[in-house]
Enzyme design. Structure first.
Site, PDB file in Angstrom:
ATOM      1  CE1 TYR A   1      -1.641  -4.935  -6.694  1.00  0.00           C
ATOM      2  CE2 TYR A   1      -2.766  -4.337  -4.681  1.00  0.00           C
ATOM      3  CZ  TYR A   1      -2.057  -3.979  -5.804  1.00  0.00           C
ATOM      4  OH  TYR A   1      -1.753  -2.653  -6.026  1.00  0.00           O
TER       5      TYR A   1
ATOM      6  N   PRO B   1      13.046  -1.297  -1.340  1.00  0.00           N
ATOM      7  CG  PRO B   1      12.259  -2.373   0.581  1.00  0.00           C
ATOM      8  CD  PRO B   1      12.811  -2.639  -0.801  1.00  0.00           C
TER       9      PRO B   1
ATOM     10  N   PRO C   1       5.507   4.168  -1.493  1.00  0.00           N
ATOM     11  CG  PRO C   1       4.157   4.061   0.426  1.00  0.00           C
ATOM     12  CD  PRO C   1       4.247   3.562  -0.980  1.00  0.00           C
ATOM     13  CG  LEU C   2       7.580   2.467   3.015  1.00  0.00           C
ATOM     14  CD1 LEU C   2       7.192   1.240   3.837  1.00  0.00           C
ATOM     15  CD2 LEU C   2       8.247   3.513   3.914  1.00  0.00           C
TER      16      LEU C   2
ATOM     17  N   GLY D   1       8.825   0.500  -2.608  1.00  0.00           N
ATOM     18  CA  GLY D   1       8.218  -0.684  -3.228  1.00  0.00           C
ATOM     19  C   GLY D   1       9.114  -1.899  -3.197  1.00  0.00           C
ATOM     20  CG  PHE D   2       8.580  -4.805  -6.214  1.00  0.00           C
ATOM     21  CD1 PHE D   2       7.952  -5.839  -5.531  1.00  0.00           C
ATOM     22  CD2 PHE D   2       7.874  -4.159  -7.224  1.00  0.00           C
ATOM     23  CE1 PHE D   2       6.655  -6.240  -5.845  1.00  0.00           C
ATOM     24  CE2 PHE D   2       6.570  -4.541  -7.553  1.00  0.00           C
ATOM     25  CZ  PHE D   2       5.957  -5.585  -6.862  1.00  0.00           C
TER      26      PHE D   2
HETATM   27  N1  LIG Z   1      -1.306   1.791  -8.562  1.00  0.00           N
HETATM   28  C1  LIG Z   1      -0.246   1.034  -8.716  1.00  0.00           C
HETATM   29  O1  LIG Z   1       0.253   0.820  -9.814  1.00  0.00           O
HETATM   30  C2  LIG Z   1       0.392   0.414  -7.511  1.00  0.00           C
HETATM   31  C3  LIG Z   1       1.642  -0.199  -7.658  1.00  0.00           C
HETATM   32  C4  LIG Z   1       2.231  -0.730  -6.517  1.00  0.00           C
HETATM   33  C5  LIG Z   1       1.598  -0.638  -5.304  1.00  0.00           C
HETATM   34  N2  LIG Z   1       0.364  -0.057  -5.191  1.00  0.00           N
HETATM   35  C6  LIG Z   1      -0.312   0.101  -3.885  1.00  0.00           C
HETATM   36  O2  LIG Z   1       0.535   0.859  -3.047  1.00  0.00           O
HETATM   37  C7  LIG Z   1       0.748   0.174  -1.810  1.00  0.00           C
HETATM   38  C8  LIG Z   1       2.113   0.510  -1.254  1.00  0.00           C
HETATM   39  O3  LIG Z   1       3.113   0.065  -2.137  1.00  0.00           O
HETATM   40  P1  LIG Z   1       3.993  -1.241  -1.862  1.00  0.00           P
HETATM   41  O4  LIG Z   1       3.399  -2.071  -0.777  1.00  0.00           O
HETATM   42  O5  LIG Z   1       4.185  -1.885  -3.166  1.00  0.00           O
HETATM   43  O6  LIG Z   1       5.386  -0.637  -1.494  1.00  0.00           O
HETATM   44  P2  LIG Z   1       5.924   0.210  -0.238  1.00  0.00           P
HETATM   45  O7  LIG Z   1       4.808   0.521   0.688  1.00  0.00           O
HETATM   46  O8  LIG Z   1       6.746   1.291  -0.779  1.00  0.00           O
HETATM   47  O9  LIG Z   1       6.950  -0.815   0.418  1.00  0.00           O
HETATM   48  C9  LIG Z   1       6.619  -2.103   0.761  1.00  0.00           C
HETATM   49  C10 LIG Z   1       7.928  -2.829   1.067  1.00  0.00           C
HETATM   50  O10 LIG Z   1       8.535  -2.251   2.213  1.00  0.00           O
HETATM   51  C11 LIG Z   1       8.633  -3.202   3.261  1.00  0.00           C
HETATM   52  N3  LIG Z   1       8.268  -2.507   4.509  1.00  0.00           N
HETATM   53  C12 LIG Z   1       7.069  -2.002   4.867  1.00  0.00           C
HETATM   54  N4  LIG Z   1       7.139  -1.391   6.068  1.00  0.00           N
HETATM   55  C13 LIG Z   1       8.420  -1.514   6.480  1.00  0.00           C
HETATM   56  C14 LIG Z   1       9.124  -1.108   7.644  1.00  0.00           C
HETATM   57  N5  LIG Z   1       8.490  -0.424   8.614  1.00  0.00           N
HETATM   58  N6  LIG Z   1      10.444  -1.409   7.735  1.00  0.00           N
HETATM   59  C15 LIG Z   1      11.074  -2.094   6.764  1.00  0.00           C
HETATM   60  N7  LIG Z   1      10.473  -2.514   5.649  1.00  0.00           N
HETATM   61  C16 LIG Z   1       9.149  -2.224   5.501  1.00  0.00           C
HETATM   62  C17 LIG Z   1       7.672  -4.304   2.913  1.00  0.00           C
HETATM   63  O11 LIG Z   1       8.136  -5.545   3.385  1.00  0.00           O
HETATM   64  P3  LIG Z   1       7.418  -6.305   4.628  1.00  0.00           P
HETATM   65  O12 LIG Z   1       6.224  -6.991   4.063  1.00  0.00           O
HETATM   66  O13 LIG Z   1       8.484  -7.244   5.078  1.00  0.00           O
HETATM   67  O14 LIG Z   1       7.079  -5.286   5.645  1.00  0.00           O
HETATM   68  C18 LIG Z   1       7.693  -4.279   1.393  1.00  0.00           C
HETATM   69  O15 LIG Z   1       8.814  -4.991   0.900  1.00  0.00           O
HETATM   70  C19 LIG Z   1       0.570  -1.291  -2.186  1.00  0.00           C
HETATM   71  O16 LIG Z   1       0.345  -2.103  -1.072  1.00  0.00           O
HETATM   72  C20 LIG Z   1      -0.568  -1.218  -3.167  1.00  0.00           C
HETATM   73  O17 LIG Z   1      -1.800  -1.176  -2.457  1.00  0.00           O
HETATM   74  C21 LIG Z   1      -0.223   0.488  -6.292  1.00  0.00           C
END
Ligand SMILES: NC(=O)c1ccc[n+]([C@@H]2O[C@H](COP(=O)([O-])OP(=O)(O)OC[C@H]3O[C@@H](n4cnc5c(N)ncnc54)[C@H](OP(=O)(O)O)[C@@H]3O)[C@@H](O)[C@H]2O)c1
Length: 297
Positions: free
Chosen positions: A68, A225, A219-220, A222-223
């Site tokens: 990252y 939402p 969980p939300l 990702g890219f």
């Molecule tokens: N193993 C893998 O291949 C892999 C791939 C992807 C991710 N990951 C891990 O999984 C974690 C979670 O996934 P993710 O961060 O990609 O996606 P996510 O948790 O599904 O969603 C993140 C997105 O939601 C927005 N968001 C978060 N909280 C919110 C809220 N309360 N209200 C409105 N929007 C909200 C964020 O924007 P804001 O910043 O504006 O809040 C961001 O755009 C990552 O941080 C990473 O550690 C692992």
């Protein structure tokens, strides 16, 4: 941070991760890098503040990777939180490197994996990594069959050398988990899963029976939402936000699910950590579960 928020977080319960016990509400650090998970964040001070508030609120499980940024997210974690609290479990992942064009490229050779472990140790300021997930690159955001024996054996060697305590797998199938368990203990599985992507339902049950945590990434959504009128309607009825309902549903879905929602803002962090207070009725769960089978809106 008020003590009220801390005790709320504990309401989500705990689960075993390796030889530690963590709260089911954790934090994913991917959003702390720049746009496209590349380069520095727009607001580094806010990134540091998000991490510190997460820990002050009781988060004891952070998911990250040295790819990252690359390096950026781990360096911000170190700046914000080092020396780490004893109860904090930092989970990282290896298996990819970033190109200069921000691309994500498989990096499974012995040299690349060893380098990745040393990069994580240095950038996080650790002597040993608590949990490393091997991220399969056979598929992009969904698992595809293919052998992980070679890279997993490399990690198992690094584990024997004492650089890694526990090993998990990411973006994998049930068969890859079973094959992996013949090489080393697999302490967690991190795959794409949320209200609208339910392909892993059987794997979650399988892992629950084995006492293995399942950690959904995106969980939300990702890219992109999650967006659904059902989700918005349910949220409005509960006086919650759609994102909170999506997380509350995951918490209720299975006891071995550990949450690592990602955010770059303290306002969203607070929202996400408040979901331990939300209980969904059986009727609401049924309504929400219609989303996974509906056509995208
Ligand atoms: N193993 C893998 O291949 C892999 C791939 C992807 C991710 N990951 C891990 O999984 C974690 C979670 O996934 P993710 O961060 O990609 O996606 P996510 O948790 O599904 O969603 C993140 C997105 O939601 C927005 N968001 C978060 N909280 C919110 C809220 N309360 N209200 C409105 N929007 C909200 C964020 O924007 P804001 O910043 O504006 O809040 C961001 O755009 C990552 O941080 C990473 O550690 C692992």
């Amino acid at each position: 941070m008020s003590s009220m928020q801390t005790s709320n977080l504990e309401k989500s319960g705990t689960y075993t991760l390796g030889d530690r016990t963590v709260k089911r509400l954790g934090y994913g650090a991917m959003q702390l890098a720049g746009k496209g998970v590349f380069g520095p964040p727009k607001d580094r001070a806010e990134a540091v503040a998000v991490l510190r508030e997460a820990i002050e609120s009781g988060v004891d499980h952070i998911d990250t990777s040295d790819f990252y940024g690359p390096h950026v997210t781990n360096q911000i974690i170190k700046e914000a939180l080092h020396p780490y609290k004893d109860d904090l479990v930092i989970v990282t992942k290896v298996g990819a490197v970033r190109g200069e064009d921000a691309s994500w490229n498989p990096a499974f050779s012995k040299e690349a994996l060893t380098q990745a472990i040393h990069d994580n140790l240095r950038n996080l300021g650790l002597d040993v990594i608590e949990v490393v997930n091997l991220r399969s690159m056979h598929g992009t955001y969904g698992p595809e069959e293919g052998s992980l024996e070679e890279p997993l054996s490399v990690l198992a060697d690094l584990q024997r050398q004492g650089l890694i305590k526990h090993i998990g797998l990411s973006n994998v199938t049930s068969k890859q988990v079973a094959d992996g368990r013949k090489i080393t203990d697999i302490v967690c599985v991190q795959n794409l899963y949320n209200l609208a992507h339910r392909a892993d339902d059987p794997l979650i049950e399988e892992l629950a029976a084995a006492g293995t945590p399942y950690v959904p990434f995106f969980p939300l959504g990702g890219f992109s939402p999650l967006q659904s009128s059902t989700l918005s309607d349910v949220a409005a009825k509960l006086g919650a936000t759609p994102m909170q309902v999506a997380l509350a549903w995951l918490l209720q879905r299975a006891p071995n699910i550990l949450l690592i929602p990602g955010t770059s803002s303290r306002a969203h962090l607070r929202e996400n950590l408040a979901v331990a207070d939300i209980t969904l009725s059986a009727e609401t769960v049924a309504e929400l579960e219609g989303i996974g089978s509906a056509k995208p809106e």
